[in-house]
Scaffold this motif. Structure first.
Motif, PDB file in Angstrom:
ATOM      1  N   THR A 185       0.786  -1.245   0.000  1.00  0.00           N
ATOM      2  CA  THR A 185       0.000   0.000   0.000  1.00  0.00           C
ATOM      3  C   THR A 185       0.811   1.284   0.000  1.00  0.00           C
ATOM      4  OG1 THR A 185      -0.264   0.195   2.417  1.00  0.00           O
ATOM      5  CG2 THR A 185      -1.856  -1.205   1.233  1.00  0.00           C
ATOM      6  N   ARG A 186       2.034   1.253  -0.510  1.00  0.00           N
ATOM      7  CA  ARG A 186       2.818   2.488  -0.575  1.00  0.00           C
ATOM      8  C   ARG A 186       3.768   2.447  -1.751  1.00  0.00           C
ATOM      9  NH1 ARG A 186       8.216   1.974   0.946  1.00  0.00           N
ATOM     10  NH2 ARG A 186       8.771   0.206   2.297  1.00  0.00           N
ATOM     11  N   LEU A 187       4.285   3.619  -2.108  1.00  0.00           N
ATOM     12  CA  LEU A 187       5.358   3.696  -3.077  1.00  0.00           C
ATOM     13  C   LEU A 187       6.655   3.234  -2.419  1.00  0.00           C
ATOM     14  CD1 LEU A 187       3.169   5.586  -4.336  1.00  0.00           C
ATOM     15  CD2 LEU A 187       5.060   7.000  -5.193  1.00  0.00           C
ATOM     16  N   GLY A 188       7.611   2.854  -3.251  1.00  0.00           N
ATOM     17  CA  GLY A 188       8.912   2.513  -2.715  1.00  0.00           C
ATOM     18  C   GLY A 188       9.729   3.759  -2.434  1.00  0.00           C
ATOM     19  N   SER A 189      10.835   3.577  -1.751  1.00  0.00           N
ATOM     20  CA  SER A 189      11.765   4.666  -1.491  1.00  0.00           C
ATOM     21  C   SER A 189      13.117   4.307  -2.093  1.00  0.00           C
ATOM     22  CB  SER A 189      11.924   4.885   0.018  1.00  0.00           C
ATOM     23  OG  SER A 189      12.634   3.805   0.596  1.00  0.00           O
ATOM     24  N   PRO A 190      13.956   5.314  -2.378  1.00  0.00           N
ATOM     25  CA  PRO A 190      15.307   4.993  -2.847  1.00  0.00           C
ATOM     26  C   PRO A 190      16.051   4.076  -1.890  1.00  0.00           C
ATOM     27  CG  PRO A 190      14.839   7.306  -3.235  1.00  0.00           C
ATOM     28  CD  PRO A 190      13.690   6.759  -2.415  1.00  0.00           C
TER      29      PRO A 190
END
Length: 225
Positions: A185-190
């Motif tokens: 339920t979220r975008l990824g992070s670098p």
């Protein structure tokens, strides 16, 4: 935390965003990171030897490379020119090919290409990008076969949608679709991608090569029908 103290790692395209996050996670693990700041530092198709050699000469050895430098323009396939196609392929595929050859000559032990889930799940307007990433995955597998007897491991990390400043306001409908589709339920992070790269460069992955590690919050696990 994985301890990479004393390891020298070259990260291409580390000028910002994803590349900076990858470099930061290696630094957190104790590695000495040589940051290639992006395409403005030279065309990696023809300048790979210099970039890799300088990274090697700074510390006298080179342990790992992350081929992150790449481009992702949006151009509808019916209107795409040969020049537009070639530019993306040269940057996303030929650059890592050249860096890989140069790194092997410097005795590198682990090479990781940043591919994409679009290597198997293309999006409209990204025909050149998706094709280049699919080819990058296969390059890593072929390189793993040929370089494996020398103890060199080659893998790919395929990110899903990664957060960047302003993406929620620039593409709200896309972000909403992603968050609804991703099981986590979220975008990824670098940093999520950096964690995967650190793992693949570490001894914990010493028997992993020719593998595509998908880091997408589970979105490709969803049925498409």
């Amino acid at each position: 935390m994985i301890d990479l103290s004393g390891r020298v790692v070259l990260v291409t395209g580390a000028g910002g965003g994803l590349g900076a996050g990858i470099a930061l996670r290696f630094e957190d693990a104790g590695a000495l990171v040589v940051r290639h700041r992006g395409l403005a530092d030279g065309d990696l198709r023809t300048d790979a030897e210099r970039v890799v050699r300088e990274a090697f000469e700074v510390h006298g050895h080179l342990d790992a490379v992350v081929n992150n430098a790449g481009v992702q323009p949006v151009e509808p396939l019916p209107d795409m020119t040969v020049a537009q196609w070639q530019s993306v392929v040269d940057t996303n595929l030929t650059g890592p090919f050249a860096v890989t050859q140069a790194a092997v000559r410097c005795g590198v032990g682990s090479i990781t290409h940043i591919a994409s889930i679009e290597g198997s799940h293309p999006a409209p307007g990204h025909a050149h990008y998706a094709a280049s990433k699919a080819a990058l995955i296969m390059h890593a597998r072929a390189a793993a076969v040929e370089y494996g007897p020398s103890g060199i491991r080659v893998n790919t990390v395929s990110p899903g949608l990664i957060a960047r400043p302003g993406i929620e306001s620039q593409w709200p409908e896309g972000v909403a679709r992603w968050e609804a589709a991703a099981p986590l339920t979220r975008l990824g992070s670098p940093e999520d991608i950096g964690n995967a790269c650190v793992f693949l460069a570490s001894e914990l992955a010493s028997w992993i090569t020719g593998h595509d590690l998908v880091v997408d919050g589970g979105v490709t696990a969803r049925p498409t029908w």
